[in-house]
Design a protein around this motif. Structure first.
Motif, PDB file in Angstrom:
ATOM      1  N   ALA A 134       0.812  -1.084   0.023  1.00 27.88           N
ATOM      2  CA  ALA A 134       0.156  -0.148  -0.292  1.00 27.88           C
ATOM      3  C   ALA A 134       0.826   1.432   0.410  1.00 27.88           C
ATOM      4  CB  ALA A 134      -0.776  -0.324   0.574  1.00 27.88           C
ATOM      5  N   THR A 135       0.565   2.168  -0.642  1.00 25.61           N
ATOM      6  CA  THR A 135       1.829   2.847  -1.700  1.00 25.61           C
ATOM      7  C   THR A 135       0.519   4.525  -1.121  1.00 25.61           C
ATOM      8  OG1 THR A 135       3.145   1.567  -2.077  1.00 25.61           O
ATOM      9  CG2 THR A 135       2.753   4.090  -2.439  1.00 25.61           C
ATOM     10  N   PRO A 136       0.522   5.305  -0.430  1.00 24.90           N
ATOM     11  CA  PRO A 136      -0.034   7.230  -1.114  1.00 24.90           C
ATOM     12  C   PRO A 136       0.927   7.147  -2.393  1.00 24.90           C
ATOM     13  CG  PRO A 136       1.354   7.322   0.717  1.00 24.90           C
ATOM     14  CD  PRO A 136       1.580   5.641   0.794  1.00 24.90           C
ATOM     15  N   LEU A 137      -0.830   8.086  -3.206  1.00 26.54           N
ATOM     16  CA  LEU A 137      -0.308   8.786  -4.052  1.00 26.54           C
ATOM     17  C   LEU A 137      -0.605  10.429  -3.820  1.00 26.54           C
ATOM     18  CD1 LEU A 137      -1.718   5.913  -7.039  1.00 26.54           C
ATOM     19  CD2 LEU A 137       0.926   6.734  -6.120  1.00 26.54           C
ATOM     20  N   ARG A 138       0.562  10.805  -3.858  1.00 26.34           N
ATOM     21  CA  ARG A 138       0.347  12.611  -3.707  1.00 26.34           C
ATOM     22  C   ARG A 138       0.317  13.561  -4.915  1.00 26.34           C
ATOM     23  NH1 ARG A 138       1.168  13.192   2.056  1.00 26.34           N
ATOM     24  NH2 ARG A 138       2.392  11.220   2.553  1.00 26.34           N
ATOM     25  N   GLY A 139      -0.552  14.277  -4.653  1.00 26.24           N
ATOM     26  CA  GLY A 139      -0.215  15.460  -5.926  1.00 26.24           C
ATOM     27  C   GLY A 139       0.506  16.607  -6.272  1.00 26.24           C
ATOM     28  N   ALA A 140       0.470  17.054  -7.323  1.00 20.67           N
ATOM     29  CA  ALA A 140       1.817  18.213  -6.201  1.00 20.67           C
ATOM     30  C   ALA A 140       2.049  19.311  -6.090  1.00 20.67           C
ATOM     31  CB  ALA A 140       1.507  19.513  -7.392  1.00 20.67           C
ATOM     32  N   ASP A 141       0.117  19.438  -4.828  1.00 18.90           N
ATOM     33  CA  ASP A 141       0.175  20.205  -3.438  1.00 18.90           C
ATOM     34  C   ASP A 141       0.564  19.463  -2.518  1.00 18.90           C
ATOM     35  OD1 ASP A 141      -1.938  18.575  -3.812  1.00 18.90           O
ATOM     36  OD2 ASP A 141      -3.287  19.684  -2.967  1.00 18.90           O
ATOM     37  N   GLY A 142       0.823  18.324  -2.334  1.00 17.12           N
ATOM     38  CA  GLY A 142       1.250  17.060  -1.320  1.00 17.12           C
ATOM     39  C   GLY A 142       0.423  16.019  -0.323  1.00 17.12           C
ATOM     40  N   GLN A 143      -0.992  16.682  -0.681  1.00 17.12           N
ATOM     41  CA  GLN A 143      -2.116  16.026  -0.538  1.00 17.12           C
ATOM     42  C   GLN A 143      -2.350  14.416  -1.020  1.00 17.12           C
ATOM     43  OE1 GLN A 143      -4.063  17.257   1.916  1.00 17.12           O
ATOM     44  NE2 GLN A 143      -2.600  18.552   2.366  1.00 17.12           N
ATOM     45  N   ILE A 144      -2.662  13.465  -0.321  1.00 10.47           N
ATOM     46  CA  ILE A 144      -3.285  11.754  -0.999  1.00 10.47           C
ATOM     47  C   ILE A 144      -4.187  12.339  -1.155  1.00 10.47           C
ATOM     48  CG2 ILE A 144      -2.529  10.173   0.096  1.00 10.47           C
ATOM     49  CD1 ILE A 144      -1.491   9.841   2.474  1.00 10.47           C
ATOM     50  N   TYR A 145      -3.918  11.620  -2.456  1.00  8.26           N
ATOM     51  CA  TYR A 145      -5.367  12.065  -3.393  1.00  8.26           C
ATOM     52  C   TYR A 145      -5.382  10.128  -4.133  1.00  8.26           C
ATOM     53  CZ  TYR A 145      -5.384  16.842  -4.154  1.00  8.26           C
ATOM     54  OH  TYR A 145      -5.367  18.056  -4.157  1.00  8.26           O
ATOM     55  N   ALA A 146      -5.252   8.792  -3.361  1.00  9.92           N
ATOM     56  CA  ALA A 146      -4.939   7.421  -4.132  1.00  9.92           C
ATOM     57  C   ALA A 146      -3.763   7.073  -3.015  1.00  9.92           C
ATOM     58  CB  ALA A 146      -4.788   7.742  -5.888  1.00  9.92           C
ATOM     59  N   ILE A 147      -4.889   5.610  -3.140  1.00 19.42           N
ATOM     60  CA  ILE A 147      -3.484   4.593  -2.628  1.00 19.42           C
ATOM     61  C   ILE A 147      -3.947   3.352  -3.194  1.00 19.42           C
ATOM     62  CG2 ILE A 147      -3.605   2.831  -0.953  1.00 19.42           C
ATOM     63  CD1 ILE A 147      -3.431   5.775   0.863  1.00 19.42           C
ATOM     64  N   ALA A 148      -1.970   3.309  -3.821  1.00 23.55           N
ATOM     65  CA  ALA A 148      -2.201   2.330  -4.792  1.00 23.55           C
ATOM     66  C   ALA A 148      -1.726   0.894  -3.855  1.00 23.55           C
ATOM     67  CB  ALA A 148      -1.086   2.586  -5.674  1.00 23.55           C
ATOM     68  N   GLN A 149      -1.609  -0.173  -3.974  1.00 22.69           N
ATOM     69  CA  GLN A 149      -1.444  -1.683  -3.871  1.00 22.69           C
ATOM     70  C   GLN A 149      -2.413  -2.698  -5.252  1.00 22.69           C
ATOM     71  OE1 GLN A 149      -1.818  -3.376  -0.140  1.00 22.69           O
ATOM     72  NE2 GLN A 149      -2.880  -4.322  -0.867  1.00 22.69           N
ATOM     73  N   GLY A 150      -1.482  -3.911  -5.302  1.00 23.34           N
ATOM     74  CA  GLY A 150      -2.069  -4.976  -5.560  1.00 23.34           C
ATOM     75  C   GLY A 150      -0.170  -5.341  -6.859  1.00 23.34           C
ATOM     76  N   ASN A 151      -0.715  -6.683  -8.023  1.00 27.03           N
ATOM     77  CA  ASN A 151       0.253  -7.574  -7.965  1.00 27.03           C
ATOM     78  C   ASN A 151       0.949  -7.109  -9.809  1.00 27.03           C
ATOM     79  OD1 ASN A 151      -0.146  -9.596  -5.970  1.00 27.03           O
ATOM     80  ND2 ASN A 151      -1.395 -10.245  -7.527  1.00 27.03           N
ATOM     81  N   LEU A 152       2.023  -6.547  -9.820  1.00 28.61           N
ATOM     82  CA  LEU A 152       3.098  -5.901 -11.012  1.00 28.61           C
ATOM     83  C   LEU A 152       2.411  -6.847 -12.407  1.00 28.61           C
ATOM     84  CD1 LEU A 152       3.986  -4.473  -9.157  1.00 28.61           C
ATOM     85  CD2 LEU A 152       5.864  -3.938 -10.707  1.00 28.61           C
ATOM     86  N   VAL A 153       1.958  -5.818 -13.194  1.00 28.28           N
ATOM     87  CA  VAL A 153       2.339  -7.205 -14.487  1.00 28.28           C
ATOM     88  C   VAL A 153       3.453  -6.762 -15.600  1.00 28.28           C
ATOM     89  CG1 VAL A 153       0.998  -7.516 -17.105  1.00 28.28           C
ATOM     90  CG2 VAL A 153      -0.148  -7.273 -14.872  1.00 28.28           C
ATOM     91  N   VAL A 154       4.808  -7.199 -15.619  1.00 29.41           N
ATOM     92  CA  VAL A 154       5.818  -6.931 -16.840  1.00 29.41           C
ATOM     93  C   VAL A 154       5.493  -7.372 -17.763  1.00 29.41           C
ATOM     94  CG1 VAL A 154       8.371  -6.692 -16.239  1.00 29.41           C
ATOM     95  CG2 VAL A 154       7.191  -7.073 -13.801  1.00 29.41           C
ATOM     96  N   GLY A 155       6.296  -6.388 -18.957  1.00 27.29           N
ATOM     97  CA  GLY A 155       5.806  -6.632 -19.991  1.00 27.29           C
ATOM     98  C   GLY A 155       7.306  -7.450 -20.957  1.00 27.29           C
ATOM     99  N   GLY A 156       7.665  -7.082 -20.323  1.00 32.14           N
ATOM    100  CA  GLY A 156       9.172  -7.850 -20.481  1.00 32.14           C
ATOM    101  C   GLY A 156       9.895  -9.423 -19.842  1.00 32.14           C
ATOM    102  N   ALA A 157      10.793  -9.903 -20.507  1.00 32.09           N
ATOM    103  CA  ALA A 157      11.038 -11.297 -20.495  1.00 32.09           C
ATOM    104  C   ALA A 157      12.567 -11.423 -20.417  1.00 32.09           C
ATOM    105  CB  ALA A 157      10.325 -12.588 -21.339  1.00 32.09           C
TER     106      ALA A 157
END
Length: 364
Positions: free
Chosen positions: A122-145
């Protein structure tokens, strides 16, 4: 080079003189907002950061464990290889409401070899004003091999970056000018053009009454709009779908210096001129030379190289180009030179300086 220019001539369709307002302008303030965050990806199969070279990863892990009540003994330093420090980025669309899901991009900032199979904590995502606008979390999808064995390595695309579809939840909305109750709105044109600004204002005044819209400059059109939300939404829906008559664009040629792509619009014309184009080639060949010492001399065998450099310059013949008032004529004239995309830039610049080309050149 011939194939490239000819294919562009086929792709470029005749210029349309009518389009909708939503394709040339947008409401000021109704835009997306970038979000960023710093987090950790765990669960990697030994491809994470080396904490000795990326100490911030270990510090971040220690700080995260402390939040869960796990305290490490004094002087103990963890060196796991299954975590990686990452930067998380996302774009918060206009009118986004709490609970809405966003796609996010995750990129390694340490020396992790791969993020494949990792899970973002769980990672907080901040805007240019420093406020938290979203929370990110989940399994990654990597397009390389990638695969490695015995010192050999094969890799396709990047393994140190990935995406998480719908990996963030919006926690806060961003106010827009539509909800501020102003009696007027501002339309910003995608590109500055006085003729387009005038056409947009005229189209709105014709549909909604004289004095509704006013062009302030080559990019801004101010529009009087209803104050109630439902009436304003209906008003903008009608305005965005109004047709406007577009003037012919300025002649322009865009050249990508890295890929050699050349794009020109149909307003490009060519005056009669003569061009001489030659070629210069440099050839470098290297031959290894082995120096073997005599027996019992105590010397060492050394390997040196002998380099041979040759330069060949072929003079270019003077080619006369006929005047071309259509894009197809300009493409045929440039194809007749047989120049590479890199040489074509210099040729076009020389043509423009000589007054034989009417287009604006842009290198990207």
């Amino acid at each position: 080079m011939k194939v490239l220019l000819l294919s562009l001539a086929v792709v470029l369709a005749p210029f349309s003189h009518a389009t909708r307002i939503k394709e040339v302008a947008s409401v000021a303030g109704v835009r997306s907002n970038p979000l960023t965050g710093y987090g950790l990806v765990v669960g990697l199969d030994g491809t994470g950061d080396q904490t000795t070279q990326a100490p911030f990863t270990g510090q971040s892990l220690t700080a995260m464990l402390q939040q869960f009540g796990v305290l490490l003994p004094q002087g103990v330093t963890m060196q796991p290889r299954n975590i990686a420090a990452v930067m998380v980025t996302a774009s918060l669309p206009p009118f986004a409401q709490p609970g809405q899901q966003l796609d996010i991009n995750v990129s390694s900032i340490g020396n992790a070899k791969s993020l494949r199979g990792g899970t973002l904590i769980a990672t907080p995502l901040r805007g240019a004003d420093g406020q938290i606008y979203a929370i990110a979390q989940g399994n990654l999808v990597v397009g390389g091999a990638g695969a490695s064995a015995g010192g050999s390595k094969v890799q396709i695309n990047h393994l140190s970056a990935g995406r998480i579809p719908a990996g963030a939840l919006v926690e806060r909305s961003v106010p827009t000018p539509l909800s501020q109750g102003s009696d007027s709105l501002q339309f910003d044109l995608n590109s500055s053009d006085f003729a387009t600004a005038r056409a947009v204002a005229q189209a709105i005044n014709k549909a909604k009454g004289a004095g509704t819209a006013q062009a302030l400059d080559g990019r801004v059109v101010r529009v009087k709009a209803p104050s109630t939300p439902d009436e304003r939404v209906a008003f903008l829906a009608d305005v965005e779908n109004l047709d406007v008559s577009m003037a012919a664009p300025a002649a322009r040629i865009v050249i990508n210096a890295r890929t050699g792509s050349v794009v020109m619009n149909q307003a490009v014309t060519l005056q009669a001129c003569a061009v001489a184009h030659g070629s210069l080639s440099v050839t470098i060949s290297s031959t290894p030379i082995i120096s073997q010492p005599n027996a019992l001399s105590g010397g060492q065998t050394t390997v040196a190289e002998k380099a041979d450099i040759s330069i060949r310059q072929e003079p270019g013949s003077l080619i006369q180009l006929a005047a071309g008032a259509r894009l197809s004529d300009v493409v045929k004239a440039l194809n007749s030179l047989g120049a590479t995309p890199q040489d074509l830039l210099a040729i076009l610049q020389a043509m423009k300086s000589a007054g034989a080309l009417n287009a604006e050149l842009e290198v990207i």
